[in-house]
Design a protein around this motif. Structure first.
Motif, PDB file in Angstrom:
ATOM      1  N   ALA A  55       5.212  48.430  49.721  1.00  0.00           N
ATOM      2  CA  ALA A  55       3.765  49.097  48.788  1.00  0.00           C
ATOM      3  C   ALA A  55       3.195  49.958  49.798  1.00  0.00           C
ATOM      4  O   ALA A  55       3.342  49.656  51.452  1.00  0.00           O
ATOM      5  N   ILE A  56       2.505  51.421  50.025  1.00  0.00           N
ATOM      6  CA  ILE A  56       2.847  52.706  50.888  1.00  0.00           C
ATOM      7  C   ILE A  56       1.166  52.814  50.136  1.00  0.00           C
ATOM      8  O   ILE A  56       1.492  53.141  49.197  1.00  0.00           O
ATOM      9  N   VAL A  57       0.214  52.278  51.101  1.00  0.00           N
ATOM     10  CA  VAL A  57      -1.585  53.054  50.168  1.00  0.00           C
ATOM     11  C   VAL A  57      -1.949  53.802  51.240  1.00  0.00           C
ATOM     12  O   VAL A  57      -2.114  53.611  52.080  1.00  0.00           O
ATOM     13  N   ASP A  58      -2.673  54.529  50.553  1.00  0.00           N
ATOM     14  CA  ASP A  58      -3.900  55.166  51.458  1.00  0.00           C
ATOM     15  C   ASP A  58      -4.928  54.274  51.587  1.00  0.00           C
ATOM     16  O   ASP A  58      -5.563  53.254  50.914  1.00  0.00           O
ATOM     17  N   PHE A  59      -5.611  54.497  53.282  1.00  0.00           N
ATOM     18  CA  PHE A  59      -6.814  53.719  53.260  1.00  0.00           C
ATOM     19  C   PHE A  59      -7.919  54.328  52.629  1.00  0.00           C
ATOM     20  O   PHE A  59      -8.142  53.584  51.688  1.00  0.00           O
ATOM     21  N   ASN A  81       2.216  39.766  43.481  1.00  0.00           N
ATOM     22  CA  ASN A  81       2.591  39.608  44.636  1.00  0.00           C
ATOM     23  C   ASN A  81       2.133  39.598  45.622  1.00  0.00           C
ATOM     24  O   ASN A  81       2.417  40.472  46.551  1.00  0.00           O
ATOM     25  N   PRO A  82       1.369  38.191  45.854  1.00  0.00           N
ATOM     26  CA  PRO A  82       0.791  38.251  47.572  1.00  0.00           C
ATOM     27  C   PRO A  82       1.183  38.651  49.131  1.00  0.00           C
ATOM     28  O   PRO A  82       1.090  38.755  49.921  1.00  0.00           O
ATOM     29  N   TYR A  83       3.159  38.141  48.671  1.00  0.00           N
ATOM     30  CA  TYR A  83       3.988  38.611  50.064  1.00  0.00           C
ATOM     31  C   TYR A  83       4.374  39.732  50.045  1.00  0.00           C
ATOM     32  O   TYR A  83       4.889  40.798  51.142  1.00  0.00           O
ATOM     33  N   LEU A  84       3.414  40.687  49.265  1.00  0.00           N
ATOM     34  CA  LEU A  84       4.271  42.443  49.013  1.00  0.00           C
ATOM     35  C   LEU A  84       3.958  43.066  50.687  1.00  0.00           C
ATOM     36  O   LEU A  84       2.989  42.481  50.805  1.00  0.00           O
ATOM     37  N   PRO A  85       4.316  43.503  51.347  1.00  0.00           N
ATOM     38  CA  PRO A  85       4.574  44.704  52.093  1.00  0.00           C
ATOM     39  C   PRO A  85       3.831  45.096  51.884  1.00  0.00           C
ATOM     40  O   PRO A  85       3.937  46.412  50.806  1.00  0.00           O
ATOM     41  N   ILE A  86       2.967  45.760  52.400  1.00  0.00           N
ATOM     42  CA  ILE A  86       2.016  47.126  52.747  1.00  0.00           C
ATOM     43  C   ILE A  86       2.103  48.247  53.789  1.00  0.00           C
ATOM     44  O   ILE A  86       1.243  47.464  55.333  1.00  0.00           O
ATOM     45  N   ILE A  87       2.018  48.766  53.520  1.00  0.00           N
ATOM     46  CA  ILE A  87       1.986  50.286  54.464  1.00  0.00           C
ATOM     47  C   ILE A  87       0.750  51.094  54.372  1.00  0.00           C
ATOM     48  O   ILE A  87       0.708  51.756  53.405  1.00  0.00           O
ATOM     49  N   MET A  88      -0.187  50.931  55.615  1.00  0.00           N
ATOM     50  CA  MET A  88      -1.671  51.962  54.806  1.00  0.00           C
ATOM     51  C   MET A  88      -1.531  52.587  55.600  1.00  0.00           C
ATOM     52  O   MET A  88      -0.796  52.635  57.259  1.00  0.00           O
ATOM     53  N   VAL A 119       7.102  56.886  59.002  1.00  0.00           N
ATOM     54  CA  VAL A 119       7.063  56.117  57.829  1.00  0.00           C
ATOM     55  C   VAL A 119       8.261  55.243  57.825  1.00  0.00           C
ATOM     56  O   VAL A 119       8.482  53.864  57.654  1.00  0.00           O
ATOM     57  N   LEU A 120       9.587  55.630  58.178  1.00  0.00           N
ATOM     58  CA  LEU A 120      10.742  54.883  58.313  1.00  0.00           C
ATOM     59  C   LEU A 120      10.665  54.245  59.287  1.00  0.00           C
ATOM     60  O   LEU A 120      11.623  52.818  59.141  1.00  0.00           O
ATOM     61  N   ASP A 121      10.801  53.710  60.440  1.00  0.00           N
ATOM     62  CA  ASP A 121      10.516  52.859  61.604  1.00  0.00           C
ATOM     63  C   ASP A 121       8.869  52.160  60.739  1.00  0.00           C
ATOM     64  O   ASP A 121       9.815  50.700  60.691  1.00  0.00           O
ATOM     65  N   ARG A 122       8.439  51.441  59.937  1.00  0.00           N
ATOM     66  CA  ARG A 122       7.428  50.830  59.351  1.00  0.00           C
ATOM     67  C   ARG A 122       8.450  50.013  58.034  1.00  0.00           C
ATOM     68  O   ARG A 122       8.218  49.378  58.743  1.00  0.00           O
ATOM     69  N   ILE A 123       8.641  51.197  57.450  1.00  0.00           N
ATOM     70  CA  ILE A 123       9.807  50.638  56.653  1.00  0.00           C
ATOM     71  C   ILE A 123      10.577  49.706  56.805  1.00  0.00           C
ATOM     72  O   ILE A 123      11.097  48.636  56.820  1.00  0.00           O
ATOM     73  N   GLN A 124      11.700  49.762  57.671  1.00  0.00           N
ATOM     74  CA  GLN A 124      12.704  49.285  58.545  1.00  0.00           C
ATOM     75  C   GLN A 124      12.048  47.694  59.377  1.00  0.00           C
ATOM     76  O   GLN A 124      12.579  47.219  59.261  1.00  0.00           O
ATOM     77  N   ALA A 125      10.595  48.093  59.695  1.00  0.00           N
ATOM     78  CA  ALA A 125      10.566  47.068  60.067  1.00  0.00           C
ATOM     79  C   ALA A 125       9.853  45.986  59.881  1.00  0.00           C
ATOM     80  O   ALA A 125       9.731  44.583  59.816  1.00  0.00           O
ATOM     81  N   ILE A 127      10.878  45.768  56.467  1.00  0.00           N
ATOM     82  CA  ILE A 127      11.944  44.699  56.311  1.00  0.00           C
ATOM     83  C   ILE A 127      13.239  43.950  56.731  1.00  0.00           C
ATOM     84  O   ILE A 127      13.747  42.447  56.536  1.00  0.00           O
ATOM     85  N   TRP A 128      13.381  44.498  58.010  1.00  0.00           N
ATOM     86  CA  TRP A 128      14.386  43.756  59.078  1.00  0.00           C
ATOM     87  C   TRP A 128      13.747  42.321  60.249  1.00  0.00           C
ATOM     88  O   TRP A 128      14.347  41.879  60.886  1.00  0.00           O
ATOM     89  N   ARG A 129      12.203  44.003  60.396  1.00  0.00           N
ATOM     90  CA  ARG A 129      11.335  42.045  60.718  1.00  0.00           C
ATOM     91  C   ARG A 129      10.315  41.981  60.736  1.00  0.00           C
ATOM     92  O   ARG A 129       8.867  41.826  61.048  1.00  0.00           O
ATOM     93  N   PRO A 130      10.525  40.997  59.333  1.00  0.00           N
ATOM     94  CA  PRO A 130       9.118  41.150  58.884  1.00  0.00           C
ATOM     95  C   PRO A 130       9.434  39.703  59.578  1.00  0.00           C
ATOM     96  O   PRO A 130       9.382  38.724  60.108  1.00  0.00           O
ATOM     97  N   ARG A 131       7.245  39.929  59.602  1.00  0.00           N
ATOM     98  CA  ARG A 131       6.600  38.419  60.108  1.00  0.00           C
ATOM     99  C   ARG A 131       5.650  37.321  59.229  1.00  0.00           C
ATOM    100  O   ARG A 131       5.719  38.011  58.025  1.00  0.00           O
ATOM    101  N   PRO A 132       6.142  36.386  59.432  1.00  0.00           N
ATOM    102  CA  PRO A 132       5.321  35.250  58.905  1.00  0.00           C
ATOM    103  C   PRO A 132       4.335  35.397  58.448  1.00  0.00           C
ATOM    104  O   PRO A 132       3.831  35.983  58.553  1.00  0.00           O
TER     105      PRO A 132
END
Length: 172
Positions: A55-59, A81-88, A119-125, A127-132
């Motif tokens: 999800a990519i959401v506006d503040f 999905n409480p684990y959904l990646p969310i980019i603000m 935007v693409l840097d955040r998406i890659q982060a 996907i490829w470097r998820p934090r626990p």
């Protein structure tokens, strides 16, 4: 970035022009499965109806803003999905706003005006470097520690901290 074509994105912004720009950025990276919503309330409905990967959401939206949307995704008992990646995304980059989004459980943060690279840097982060994920009495979301600080002198409160021993406090 053709590996991104299978990802289904929920894009939430009350500004149609911002959705169009962001959607074009996603399309340029091969992401063709983009579902749009105009506020957090309709976005929650979309989460129930579709298998969303990101999800990519506006503040700032009405009636349900991006921060409250994030809190509901992370903490609601009926969350899809409480684990959904969310980019603000936001045009307001004050520290207090960043902290508010972080403390709600946002995975990444990007400031408007957006660039394709940001935007693409955040998406890659995400996907490829998820934090626990961390769950406490007052927080559920991605680990807010981006890296281990070897000079940290405060209390070691996490079970994973116990293996490294207390640094100035007792492990709890």
């Amino acid at each position: 970035m053709s590996s991104l074509q299978a990802i289904q994105v929920l894009l939430v912004d009350d500004n149609q022009h911002m959705r169009a720009i962001t959607s074009a950025v996603l399309g340029s990276a091969g992401m063709r499965k983009v579902i749009e919503a105009t506020d957090g309330s309709s976005a929650l409905e979309m989460l129930r109806e579709h298998a969303i990967d990101l999800a990519i959401v506006d503040f700032n939206m009405f009636p349900l803003d991006g921060v409250e949307f994030t809190r509901l995704v992370r903490n609601s008992p009926d969350s899809a999905n409480p684990y959904l990646p969310i980019i603000m995304m936001t045009g307001h980059s004050e520290k207090s706003r960043v902290y508010e989004a972080r403390d709600a459980g946002v995975t990444e943060f990007v400031v408007k005006p957006i660039t394709a690279k940001a935007v693409l840097d955040r998406i890659q982060a995400v996907i490829w470097r998820p934090r626990p994920f961390v769950k406490t009495e007052s927080y559920f979301g991605p680990d807010r520690r981006r890296q281990a600080n070897p000079n940290y002198k405060g209390p070691m409160r996490r079970s994973t901290d116990q293996s490294s021993g207390p640094a100035g406090g007792s492990a709890a």
